[in-house]
Design an enzyme around this catalytic site. Structure first.
Site, short mmCIF file in Angstrom:
data_model
loop_
_atom_site.label_atom_id
_atom_site.label_comp_id
_atom_site.label_asym_id
_atom_site.label_seq_id
_atom_site.Cartn_x
_atom_site.Cartn_y
_atom_site.Cartn_z
N MET A 1 -12.09 3.89 -0.59
CA MET A 1 -12.89 4.29 0.46
C MET A 1 -13.51 5.70 0.21
O MET A 1 -13.24 6.75 0.89
CB MET A 1 -11.85 4.21 1.72
CG MET A 1 -11.42 2.93 1.88
SD MET A 1 -9.75 2.97 2.80
CE MET A 1 -8.81 3.04 1.42
N HIS B 1 -8.33 0.72 -4.07
CA HIS B 1 -9.19 0.58 -3.00
C HIS B 1 -9.89 1.98 -2.87
O HIS B 1 -9.47 2.81 -2.14
CB HIS B 1 -8.33 0.26 -1.68
CG HIS B 1 -9.01 -0.04 -0.57
ND1 HIS B 1 -8.62 -0.42 0.67
CD2 HIS B 1 -10.51 -0.25 -0.45
CE1 HIS B 1 -9.45 -0.36 1.62
NE2 HIS B 1 -10.75 -0.36 0.95
N ASP C 1 -6.55 -6.58 4.49
CA ASP C 1 -5.83 -5.25 4.34
C ASP C 1 -5.99 -4.67 5.83
O ASP C 1 -7.01 -4.41 6.34
CB ASP C 1 -6.60 -4.30 3.39
CG ASP C 1 -6.12 -2.77 3.32
OD1 ASP C 1 -4.93 -2.56 3.70
OD2 ASP C 1 -6.70 -2.14 2.48
N GLY C 2 -4.72 -4.18 6.30
CA GLY C 2 -4.74 -3.62 7.79
C GLY C 2 -4.00 -4.22 8.76
O GLY C 2 -4.31 -5.51 9.03
N HIS D 1 -1.08 -1.26 -4.23
CA HIS D 1 -2.24 -1.06 -3.65
C HIS D 1 -2.40 0.67 -3.54
O HIS D 1 -1.68 1.20 -2.81
CB HIS D 1 -2.42 -1.96 -2.38
CG HIS D 1 -3.71 -1.61 -1.47
ND1 HIS D 1 -4.95 -2.67 -1.76
CD2 HIS D 1 -4.26 -0.63 -0.43
CE1 HIS D 1 -5.87 -2.22 -1.42
NE2 HIS D 1 -5.61 -1.23 -0.22
N GLY E 1 1.24 -1.80 4.09
CA GLY E 1 1.70 -0.57 3.97
C GLY E 1 2.94 -0.36 4.82
O GLY E 1 4.19 -0.43 4.55
N SER E 2 2.53 0.04 6.11
CA SER E 2 3.64 0.66 7.14
C SER E 2 4.68 -0.67 7.03
O SER E 2 5.89 -0.32 7.48
CB SER E 2 3.02 0.65 8.25
OG SER E 2 2.22 -0.23 8.82
N MET F 1 -11.07 -5.81 5.55
CA MET F 1 -10.59 -4.86 6.13
C MET F 1 -10.20 -5.70 7.62
O MET F 1 -11.32 -6.09 8.33
CB MET F 1 -11.38 -3.52 6.49
CG MET F 1 -11.51 -2.71 5.07
SD MET F 1 -9.91 -2.33 4.27
CE MET F 1 -8.86 -1.65 5.40
N MET G 1 -9.30 7.80 -0.42
CA MET G 1 -9.93 8.43 0.59
C MET G 1 -10.39 9.76 0.53
O MET G 1 -9.73 10.50 -0.03
CB MET G 1 -9.12 8.09 1.88
CG MET G 1 -8.70 7.21 2.43
SD MET G 1 -7.88 7.07 3.81
CE MET G 1 -6.66 5.57 3.89
N SER H 1 0.88 -1.30 0.16
CA SER H 1 -0.06 0.08 -0.01
C SER H 1 0.84 1.24 -0.06
O SER H 1 1.62 1.51 0.89
CB SER H 1 -0.87 0.02 1.14
OG SER H 1 -1.37 1.14 1.45
N GLY I 1 -9.15 3.87 6.87
CA GLY I 1 -8.75 5.40 7.14
C GLY I 1 -7.40 5.45 7.37
O GLY I 1 -7.07 6.73 6.85
N PHE I 2 -6.57 4.88 7.95
CA PHE I 2 -5.29 5.22 8.22
C PHE I 2 -4.47 3.78 8.08
O PHE I 2 -4.60 2.70 8.46
CB PHE I 2 -4.98 5.55 9.67
CG PHE I 2 -6.14 6.99 9.69
CD1 PHE I 2 -5.28 8.34 9.49
CD2 PHE I 2 -7.27 6.81 10.25
CE1 PHE I 2 -6.19 9.29 9.52
CE2 PHE I 2 -8.22 8.12 10.37
CZ PHE I 2 -7.35 9.24 9.96
N GLY I 3 -3.21 4.25 7.73
CA GLY I 3 -2.02 2.91 7.94
C GLY I 3 -1.55 2.79 9.24
O GLY I 3 -1.87 3.63 10.03
N GLY I 4 -0.98 1.87 9.73
CA GLY I 4 -0.15 1.67 10.88
C GLY I 4 -1.12 1.20 11.97
O GLY I 4 -0.74 1.44 13.14
C1 DX5 Z 1 -6.19 1.68 5.39
C2 DX5 Z 1 -5.90 1.04 4.13
C3 DX5 Z 1 -4.78 0.26 4.03
C4 DX5 Z 1 -3.46 0.89 4.84
C5 DX5 Z 1 -2.74 -0.36 5.48
O1 DX5 Z 1 -7.71 2.31 5.59
O2 DX5 Z 1 -7.16 0.64 3.47
O3 DX5 Z 1 -4.42 -0.09 2.65
O4 DX5 Z 1 -2.64 1.47 3.97
O5 DX5 Z 1 -1.81 -0.08 6.14
P1 DX5 Z 1 -1.04 -0.83 7.22
O6 DX5 Z 1 -0.42 -2.07 6.44
O7 DX5 Z 1 -0.03 -0.09 7.75
O8 DX5 Z 1 -1.99 -1.38 8.12
ZN ZN Z 2 -6.46 -0.24 1.42
#
Ligand code: DX5
Ligand code: ZN
Length: 215
Positions: free
Chosen positions: A69, A67, A176-177, A34, A198-199, A141, A38, A9, A146-149
């Protein structure tokens, strides 16, 4: 092992150096990218839109796994498809009713690309059963979008076998997440075929080591 599709991501990538980041994950073995869109309405965060997907399309031949959102996905399928997405995944919760979901799937398919539906942590997997034979991907999900990490929600992974049991061989179950080298194994052992991370990947000093550790 190699059958598991890793989709890094870019939400956690360096946005000022996206092209280099994408080439780096490609060299590290990624086949998909990915792209988290948002809108500040469906989720509280705002990220990127159509122009970025368009630029990414010029910069890479990797599969663009977009994706959405966003609210009102129907309105935005055409621009995101024309921008070069290979997969468009929208949220079940963003649609009013079954008819709208069917329509969104139909429009995505009309561009000859893959259609996916995503569910948030509180949405039961059974709501997707009527659509499983019409779509290519289900995105479960494992954090609130909404947020990574954020931290992986274990209970969400239990939705994977429920979807798998009702779907054909071709359907890709993606999570994802909160995916890291430990949670990835939980998901793949339950039947996930694609992992978004992602992170974990972009926060690692060696992208290849990070990706390899997910299998
Ligand atoms: C969150 C996103 C994810 C996000 C995942 O709403 O849909 O794709 O980037 O981030 P990580 O892998 O850091 O949880
Ligand atoms: Zn995503």
């Amino acid at each position: 092992m190699e059958k598991i599709i890793i989709s890094p991501s870019i939400l956690s990538a360096d946005f000022a150096n996206l092209s280099a980041e994408i080439n780096a994950v490609k060299s590290a073995g990624a086949k998909w990218i990915h792209v988290d869109v948002m809108d500040g309405h469906f989720v509280p965060n705002i990220t990127i839109g159509v122009p970025v997907v368009k630029s990414l399309r010029k910069a890479t031949d990797l599969v663009l796994d977009t994706h959405l959102m966003i609210e009102n996905p129907l309105k935005y399928i055409e621009p995101f498809a024309k921008a070069g997405s290979d997969i468009l995944t929208f949220h079940f919760e963003a649609c009013e009713n079954e008819k709208e979901i069917e329509e969104v799937i139909k429009v995505i398919k009309s561009y000859g690309i893959k259609a996916g539906i995503s569910i948030k942590p509180k949405t039961e997997p059974e709501v997707l059963f009527p659509f499983l034979d019409k779509i290519d991907l289900v995105l479960i999900m494992t954090v609130e979008p909404g947020f990574g990490g954020q931290e992986f929600m274990h209970e969400c992974a239990l939705k994977i076998p429920k979807i798998k049991e009702k779907s054909g061989e071709e359907l890709i179950i993606q999570v994802d997440g909160g995916i890291n080298n430990l949670t990835s194994k939980i998901c793949t052992s339950l039947g996930a075929a694609s992992l978004v991370a992602g992170s974990y990947i972009f926060g690692h000093e060696d992208y290849k080591k990070a990706i390899d550790s997910l299998y």
